[in-house]
Design an enzyme around this catalytic site. Structure first.
Site, PDB file in Angstrom:
ATOM      1  N   HIS A   1       0.834  -1.216   0.000  1.00  0.00           N
ATOM      2  CA  HIS A   1       0.000   0.000   0.000  1.00  0.00           C
ATOM      3  C   HIS A   1       0.865   1.262   0.000  1.00  0.00           C
ATOM      4  O   HIS A   1       0.431   2.308   0.478  1.00  0.00           O
ATOM      5  CB  HIS A   1      -0.946   0.036   1.207  1.00  0.00           C
ATOM      6  CG  HIS A   1      -1.707  -1.225   1.425  1.00  0.00           C
ATOM      7  ND1 HIS A   1      -2.946  -1.456   0.871  1.00  0.00           N
ATOM      8  CD2 HIS A   1      -1.379  -2.353   2.116  1.00  0.00           C
ATOM      9  CE1 HIS A   1      -3.370  -2.664   1.224  1.00  0.00           C
ATOM     10  NE2 HIS A   1      -2.427  -3.237   1.969  1.00  0.00           N
TER      11      HIS A   1
ATOM     12  N   SER B   1      14.793  21.889 -15.994  1.00  0.00           N
ATOM     13  CA  SER B   1      13.568  22.654 -16.245  1.00  0.00           C
ATOM     14  C   SER B   1      13.936  23.981 -16.895  1.00  0.00           C
ATOM     15  O   SER B   1      15.038  24.494 -16.707  1.00  0.00           O
ATOM     16  CB  SER B   1      12.863  22.887 -14.908  1.00  0.00           C
ATOM     17  OG  SER B   1      12.126  24.092 -14.934  1.00  0.00           O
TER      18      SER B   1
ATOM     19  N   LYS C   1      15.846  21.853 -10.747  1.00  0.00           N
ATOM     20  CA  LYS C   1      15.199  20.605 -11.160  1.00  0.00           C
ATOM     21  C   LYS C   1      16.120  19.618 -11.872  1.00  0.00           C
ATOM     22  O   LYS C   1      16.968  19.993 -12.659  1.00  0.00           O
ATOM     23  CB  LYS C   1      14.001  20.907 -12.083  1.00  0.00           C
ATOM     24  CG  LYS C   1      12.795  21.526 -11.405  1.00  0.00           C
ATOM     25  CD  LYS C   1      12.228  20.717 -10.260  1.00  0.00           C
ATOM     26  CE  LYS C   1      11.419  19.539 -10.734  1.00  0.00           C
ATOM     27  NZ  LYS C   1      10.203  19.932 -11.443  1.00  0.00           N
TER      28      LYS C   1
ATOM     29  N   GLU D   1       9.591   8.630 -17.052  1.00  0.00           N
ATOM     30  CA  GLU D   1       8.209   9.094 -17.263  1.00  0.00           C
ATOM     31  C   GLU D   1       7.723   8.759 -18.669  1.00  0.00           C
ATOM     32  O   GLU D   1       6.576   8.375 -18.871  1.00  0.00           O
ATOM     33  CB  GLU D   1       8.127  10.605 -17.031  1.00  0.00           C
ATOM     34  CG  GLU D   1       8.310  10.997 -15.570  1.00  0.00           C
ATOM     35  CD  GLU D   1       8.461  12.501 -15.425  1.00  0.00           C
ATOM     36  OE1 GLU D   1       7.447  13.185 -15.302  1.00  0.00           O
ATOM     37  OE2 GLU D   1       9.608  12.989 -15.454  1.00  0.00           O
TER      38      GLU D   1
END
Ligand code: ARG
Length: 462
Positions: A156, A277, A283, A290
């Protein structure tokens, strides 16, 4: 360019309809398989006395010339040709004259295309299978170098029990082993040559399908000519296997994304597999992971597209089936591209063992082991479980962990607690004591690594 079938028509095909109907812009990638198939076909025709040895020779020379010229860039695909089959045949006739017109005896584009896709898929799957093996190898290597790294295992997405990082990522190696064998299974079923099924009903010529199949490396032939031209199960099976493979890469990607966040920081991806970024100077984004996660949807889409196309098609060949290629080509390109980036991304990532260990120290992940401690002293598991639950609640309230709760306090909960409990619930003990087969204990992790080493060695990967 005049259509091969123009004789029956009074008018030429409308330009827009022609473009709509044409598949050369995507099926041109099967040029090699189309030529290979034609070479085997000509040899069979000659062997059976359907064409002469001289005619066959002419055809073979013509076809090899076409292959050479396409590969050297001398011959460009004619986008006016309806598809790759028409292109190769008309180019052959252009080069060798009337003998070229004999090649299409005792075959149809329907069995030709069913053959070409199979041959194409055999060669692409060989590459994909190799890519899968390389990823398994990289995972195994990573596991071996971080065998002692302890991290929280989750259920979980809540800290559950301590495990080793090796045990965790080896999970992906076993998924990939199944992906490898799923593809191999699908290829076994695809290993039947459809050529000679002709348009749908077979042919009146005395052909030799087994010879042709053998020339092309097939173990067998399809036994029903209608099935030979109308079956695309092999595309669906492979796309299902690719979808499951992508699902695995996507789950792995999700963990890479989580682990590289500041909230986890279990790993650091190499600069060469991350991006910055345009506005936020700090970043470092896990774009590759992704994109792999994102492209998974695309491969599922390819599978769904072809399933939907085939649903409701009457036998035998229907032009709808031309849609099979863009779907399977896209799935193949996507899988190859994803594996191509994913593997080096994993190979170059740094495992931050210290952070993993720190995370494992929180979250009471040794609570099961504390309960087991009481069980070993003779308490029924459910009673032990209840006691430990109360102890955890107490620690949360007092901002303590099980490892630093004083023994006097333990004894207030149950008198059978003793100072040996601290050794029993150390993270190292929790991991090392998981001795069951397949568990996170060192012996099992070693067996897993040994198994995978043998699996890879059998496939020639060392
Ligand atoms: N381009 C076609 C396809 O990909 C080849 C088969 C054409 N057959 C036909 N009867 N029109 O499916």
């Amino acid at each position: 360019m005049e259509k091969m079938w123009a004789g029956r028509f009074q008018k030429a095909l409308d330009k827009q309809a022609d473009d709509f109907n044409s598949s050369i812009h995507f099926d041109k990638r099967m040029y090699k398989q189309d030529i290979e198939g034609s070479i085997a076909h000509a040899m069979m025709l000659s062997r059976q006395g359907i064409i002469t040895a001289e005619e066959c020779n002419d055809i073979l020379n013509g076809l090899s010339g076409i292959l050479e010229d396409i590969e050297s860039g001398k011959l460009a695909f004619d986008m006016e040709a309806e598809d790759i089959h028409m292109f190769v045949e008309s180019e052959l006739t252009k080069r060798i004259g009337d003998n070229g017109k004999k090649l299409h005896t005792a075959r149809s584009r329907n069995d030709q295309v069913a053959l070409d896709i199979r041959l194409y898929l055999f060669s692409e799957c060989e590459e994909i299978s190799k890519q899968i093996l390389s990823l398994i190898k990289i995972i195994k290597d990573k596991a071996e170098t971080a065998k002692d790294a302890i991290m929280p295992g989750y259920t979980h997405l809540q800290r559950a029990q301590p495990i080793t990082f090796a045990h965790h990522i080896l999970t992906y190696a076993f998924m990939l082993e199944r992906d490898y064998s799923r593809i191999a299974d699908a290829l076994k079923r695809m290993d039947k040559s459809p050529i000679g099924s002709c348009a749908l009903a077979g042919t009146t010529y005395d052909t030799e399908r087994y010879f042709e199949a053998q020339q092309l490396g097939f173990s067998d032939i399809t036994l029903n000519s209608i099935d030979g031209v109308s079956d695309r199960d092999f595309c669906l099976e492979l796309m299902s296997a690719f979808s499951i493979l992508m699902m695995h890469l996507s789950r792995f990607s999700e963990e890479i994304i989580l682990w590289s966040s500041w909230e986890f920081k279990f790993i650091e991806l190499d600069d060469s597999y991350t991006t910055g970024s345009s506005i936020m100077p700090q970043k470092k984004n896990p774009d590759m992971a992704e994109l792999v996660r994102g492209k998974t949807g695309r491969v599922y889409g390819d599978l769904m597209a072809l399933l939907t196309t085939l649903k409701g098609l009457p036998l035998a060949y229907n032009k709808d089936m031309q849609e099979d290629k863009e779907a399977i080509f896209d799935a193949i390109d996507t899988v190859k591209m994803c594996l191509g980036v994913f593997t080096p991304m994993i190979a170059t990532m740094t495992v931050l063992k210290g952070n993993m260990y720190k995370a494992a120290q929180k979250g009471f992940i040794n609570a099961t082991d504390l309960a087991d401690y009481l069980v070993k002293k003779g308490m029924p598991f459910r009673t032990a479980y209840k006691h430990v639950g109360e102890i955890v609640a107490y620690c949360i309230k007092e901002n303590l962990v099980l490892d630093n709760l004083p023994i006097e306090k333990y004894k207030q909960f149950d008198n059978s607690f003793d100072t040996d409990l601290y050794d029993e619930i150390s993270l190292e003990a929790c991991v090392n004591k998981r001795i069951s087969a397949g568990g996170t204990g060192p012996q099992s992790v070693k067996s897993q690594i040994d198994y995978l080493t043998e699996f890879l060695n059998e496939k020639g990967i060392y």
